[in-house]
Design an enzyme around this catalytic site. Structure first.
Site, PDB file in Angstrom:
ATOM      1  N   SER A  42      47.485  45.880  42.064  1.00 16.97           N
ATOM      2  CA  SER A  42      48.035  45.999  43.093  1.00 16.97           C
ATOM      3  C   SER A  42      48.826  44.466  43.498  1.00 16.97           C
ATOM      4  O   SER A  42      48.477  43.443  44.059  1.00 16.97           O
ATOM      5  CB  SER A  42      47.062  46.041  44.462  1.00 16.97           C
ATOM      6  N   HIS A 158      41.690  50.424  42.505  1.00 13.83           N
ATOM      7  CA  HIS A 158      40.702  49.809  41.482  1.00 13.83           C
ATOM      8  C   HIS A 158      39.840  50.992  41.011  1.00 13.83           C
ATOM      9  O   HIS A 158      38.777  50.544  40.381  1.00 13.83           O
ATOM     10  CB  HIS A 158      40.238  48.457  41.990  1.00 13.83           C
ATOM     11  N   GLN A 166      40.707  48.833  49.385  1.00  7.27           N
ATOM     12  CA  GLN A 166      40.301  48.500  47.886  1.00  7.27           C
ATOM     13  C   GLN A 166      39.016  47.912  47.592  1.00  7.27           C
ATOM     14  O   GLN A 166      38.374  48.105  46.519  1.00  7.27           O
ATOM     15  CB  GLN A 166      41.618  47.459  47.406  1.00  7.27           C
ATOM     16  N   GLU A 167      38.979  46.900  48.470  1.00  4.66           N
ATOM     17  CA  GLU A 167      37.537  46.080  48.262  1.00  4.66           C
ATOM     18  C   GLU A 167      36.743  46.029  49.467  1.00  4.66           C
ATOM     19  O   GLU A 167      37.110  45.692  50.508  1.00  4.66           O
ATOM     20  CB  GLU A 167      37.869  44.782  47.770  1.00  4.66           C
ATOM     21  N   GLU A 208      36.792  46.036  39.039  1.00  2.00           N
ATOM     22  CA  GLU A 208      35.943  44.821  39.499  1.00  2.00           C
ATOM     23  C   GLU A 208      34.581  44.786  39.463  1.00  2.00           C
ATOM     24  O   GLU A 208      33.724  43.785  39.943  1.00  2.00           O
ATOM     25  CB  GLU A 208      36.693  44.169  40.870  1.00  2.00           C
ATOM     26  N   ASP A 245      39.046  43.868  51.693  1.00  2.00           N
ATOM     27  CA  ASP A 245      40.405  43.711  51.300  1.00  2.00           C
ATOM     28  C   ASP A 245      41.021  45.038  51.186  1.00  2.00           C
ATOM     29  O   ASP A 245      40.817  45.958  50.737  1.00  2.00           O
ATOM     30  CB  ASP A 245      40.575  43.148  49.830  1.00  2.00           C
ATOM     31  N   GLU A 288      41.388  40.733  54.293  1.00  2.00           N
ATOM     32  CA  GLU A 288      42.449  40.640  53.443  1.00  2.00           C
ATOM     33  C   GLU A 288      43.498  41.647  53.449  1.00  2.00           C
ATOM     34  O   GLU A 288      42.950  42.724  53.470  1.00  2.00           O
ATOM     35  CB  GLU A 288      42.087  40.360  52.125  1.00  2.00           C
ATOM     36  N   ASP A 315      47.410  38.062  51.058  1.00  2.00           N
ATOM     37  CA  ASP A 315      47.402  37.977  49.456  1.00  2.00           C
ATOM     38  C   ASP A 315      48.849  38.597  49.258  1.00  2.00           C
ATOM     39  O   ASP A 315      49.836  37.595  49.132  1.00  2.00           O
ATOM     40  CB  ASP A 315      46.425  39.107  49.096  1.00  2.00           C
ATOM     41  N   LYS A 340      46.107  33.045  43.712  1.00  5.56           N
ATOM     42  CA  LYS A 340      45.798  33.742  42.561  1.00  5.56           C
ATOM     43  C   LYS A 340      47.039  32.954  41.592  1.00  5.56           C
ATOM     44  O   LYS A 340      48.314  33.032  41.933  1.00  5.56           O
ATOM     45  CB  LYS A 340      46.461  35.326  42.532  1.00  5.56           C
ATOM     46  N   HIS A 368      40.286  35.828  41.521  1.00  2.00           N
ATOM     47  CA  HIS A 368      40.579  36.411  40.107  1.00  2.00           C
ATOM     48  C   HIS A 368      41.790  37.693  40.192  1.00  2.00           C
ATOM     49  O   HIS A 368      42.317  37.915  41.418  1.00  2.00           O
ATOM     50  CB  HIS A 368      39.349  37.040  39.470  1.00  2.00           C
ATOM     51  N   ARG A 369      41.969  38.383  39.248  1.00  2.00           N
ATOM     52  CA  ARG A 369      42.741  39.605  39.325  1.00  2.00           C
ATOM     53  C   ARG A 369      42.126  40.818  38.717  1.00  2.00           C
ATOM     54  O   ARG A 369      40.933  40.380  38.174  1.00  2.00           O
ATOM     55  CB  ARG A 369      44.181  39.444  38.562  1.00  2.00           C
ATOM     56  N   SER A 370      42.450  41.814  39.053  1.00  2.84           N
ATOM     57  CA  SER A 370      41.681  43.030  38.737  1.00  2.84           C
ATOM     58  C   SER A 370      41.566  43.307  37.206  1.00  2.84           C
ATOM     59  O   SER A 370      40.662  43.700  36.721  1.00  2.84           O
ATOM     60  CB  SER A 370      42.119  44.375  39.635  1.00  2.84           C
ATOM     61  N   LYS A 391      36.547  34.620  45.246  1.00  5.69           N
ATOM     62  CA  LYS A 391      36.244  36.082  45.056  1.00  5.69           C
ATOM     63  C   LYS A 391      36.575  36.506  43.488  1.00  5.69           C
ATOM     64  O   LYS A 391      37.660  36.062  43.008  1.00  5.69           O
ATOM     65  CB  LYS A 391      36.886  37.139  46.071  1.00  5.69           C
TER      66      LYS A 391
HETATM   67  P1  PGA Z   1      44.820  42.800  42.039  1.00  7.51           P
HETATM   68  O1  PGA Z   1      43.553  42.799  43.176  1.00  7.51           O
HETATM   69  O2  PGA Z   1      44.526  41.929  41.041  1.00  7.51           O
HETATM   70  O3  PGA Z   1      44.771  44.346  41.563  1.00  7.51           O
HETATM   71  O4  PGA Z   1      46.027  42.277  42.660  1.00  7.51           O
HETATM   72  C1  PGA Z   1      42.928  42.050  43.721  1.00  7.51           C
HETATM   73  C2  PGA Z   1      43.808  41.633  45.181  1.00  7.51           C
HETATM   74  O5  PGA Z   1      44.264  42.563  45.670  1.00  7.51           O
HETATM   75  O6  PGA Z   1      42.957  40.686  45.723  1.00  7.51           O
HETATM   76 ZN    ZN Z   2      44.136  41.431  47.739  1.00  6.84          ZN
END
Ligand code: PGA
Ligand code: ZN
Length: 426
Positions: A42, A158, A166-167, A208, A245, A288, A315, A340, A368-370, A391
């Protein structure tokens, strides 16, 4: 200051089985450092460019041989010479030879790999742990262990399920040290697995490492988390809080937020109401990307409404970029920033944005990244900058646990480092 002897880049695999760069930098004094580059799903539209070959004969167009060529040609020629560099000189040189706003010439994957590998090589040559080296670059002695935000249930981009957000993360805010926080996370993770399984849901995991059951609502996902925390013997709302998130850019179009799971469309205002209700229903301490990257006005309203009680993390809207963070500070948008490294593409620029955030009282969450790798750089980055939070996904999949395990090791080696729990967040 170090003289560079050689730089080598390889095409290796990330956790999704897609190619990424590994870069090794060798210094003239014999020290070496290596780093691997993560990759998002994302992705914010203003992120620095991740350069992919686009040649469909290899890795379905996802190869990174062009970025590797840039490392071996323009970057090598500028850096492997008689001059010595420190980290900020090296990173400015990378920015200069790229010459674009978003690293579109060399690729942020090329610049980041070199930048992080150089930091590791210098840490080795000065014989200090990487986090201490980062603290010295950052001119701070405010080192501490971060509070982990652990993503135990995955939806959105994800996972292959109907959950829109997403999270869904657990945050062990009431623990006294980092390793207890991880133990708590792992116990909750296993209780969640048992509960999902007992109800006939899948316990397969998403990108993740969080479970990706096909639940029919965000509330139901939060209720499973709340229940798992209690089953594991922890107190919801004091030992452990919840965090989200939403990655709302992903379901925002034509000014509205469309939640597939609910088959329902929300205006920005209605969506803010929805988030405000979730915060009343559940002990959520952090949200987030509650709103989309282009929805600045609604972000202001959400911040005015919830910002004094809830950590609101930008983000996609800030993309680890001082320009967007500055705008957010001026407009009173969010109160925290996600960091990131590959959104901006060098270590020095990452440190600058962290300093900017801190100087205006914004919280910082290292992420991190996904699509990630076994590289643990961000664990040291979190400690060395005193970021406060990290995270790194769930409590399984080695590309996720490698960061947590590195932090457990740092805690064991450096007993003077502080862990602040809930005080870090609100
Ligand atoms: P991404 O997801 O690495 O796919 O962007 C992580 C996030 O959105 O925080
Ligand atoms: Zn995010």
């Amino acid at each position: 200051m170090s003289r560079i002897d050689g730089i080598r880049a390889l095409e290796v695999l990330d956790s999704r089985g897609s190619p990424t760069l590994e870069v090794e930098v060798s210094l003239a004094n014999g020290s070496t450092g290596r780093a691997m580059v993560p990759s998002g799903a994302s992705v914010g539209s203003n992120e620095a460019l991740e350069l992919r070959d686009g040649n469909s004969d290899r890795f379905f167009g996802k190869g990174v041989l062009d970025a590797i060529c840039h490392v071996h040609n323009e970057i090598q020629s500028a850096l492997v010479c008689e001059s010595s560099f420190n980290q900020s000189e090296l990173d400015s040189t990378l920015q200069e030879i790229d010459g674009t706003q978003n690293k579109t010439k060399l690729g942020a994957n090329a610049t980041l790999g070199v930048s992080l590998a150089f930091a590791r090589a210098e840490a080795q040559s000065t014989k200090v742990p990487l986090y201490e080296h980062i603290a010295s670059l950052n001119r701070t002695d405010d080192m501490r262990l971060p509070v982990p935000m652990m993503n135990v249930l995955n939806g959105g981009a994800h996972a292959n399920n109907r959950i829109d957000l997403q999270e869904f993360m657990i945050v062990p805010t009431g623990m006294n040290d980092f390793s207890s926080a991880i133990r708590c996370g792992a116990e909750v993770f296993h209780c969640l697995k048992n509960a999902l399984s007992a109800d006939g849901h899948s316990t397969a995991v998403g990108d993740e490492g969080g479970f990706a059951p096909d639940l029919d609502s965000d509330e139901s996902a939060l209720a499973y988390l709340a229940d798992a925390i209690e089953r594991a013997g922890y107190k919801l709302g004091s030992d452990v809080h919840l965090a989200l998130d939403c990655a709302a850019t992903e379901f925002h179009s034509d000014g509205d937020y469309f939640l597939q799971g609910q088959s329902k469309s929300y205006t920005s205002r209605q969506y803010c109401d929805y988030l405000a209700e979730l915060v009343v229903q559940f002990p959520i301490v952090s949200i987030e990307d509650g709103l989309a990257e282009e929805d600045w006005n609604a972000w202001r309203q959400l911040t005015a409404r919830l910002g004094s009680r809830v950590q609101l993390v930008g983000d996609d809207i800030f993309v680890t970029n001082p320009k967007f963070l500055q705008k957010g500070i001026e407009l009173k948008v969010a109160n925290s920033i996600l960091i990131k490294v590959n959104q901006i593409g060098t270590l020095t620029e990452t440190l600058e944005v962290i300093q900017l955030a801190k100087s205006f009282g914004y919280n910082t969450v290292i992420s991190h990244r996904s699509g990630d790798t076994e590289d643990t750089f961000i664990a040291d980055l979190a400690v060395g900058t005193g970021a406060g939070q990290i995270k790194s996904g769930s409590l399984c999949r080695s590309e996720r646990t490698s960061k947590y395990n590195r932090l457990i090791r740092i805690e064991a080696d450096a007993s003077h480092l502080d862990y602040r729990g809930l005080r870090e967040i609100i």
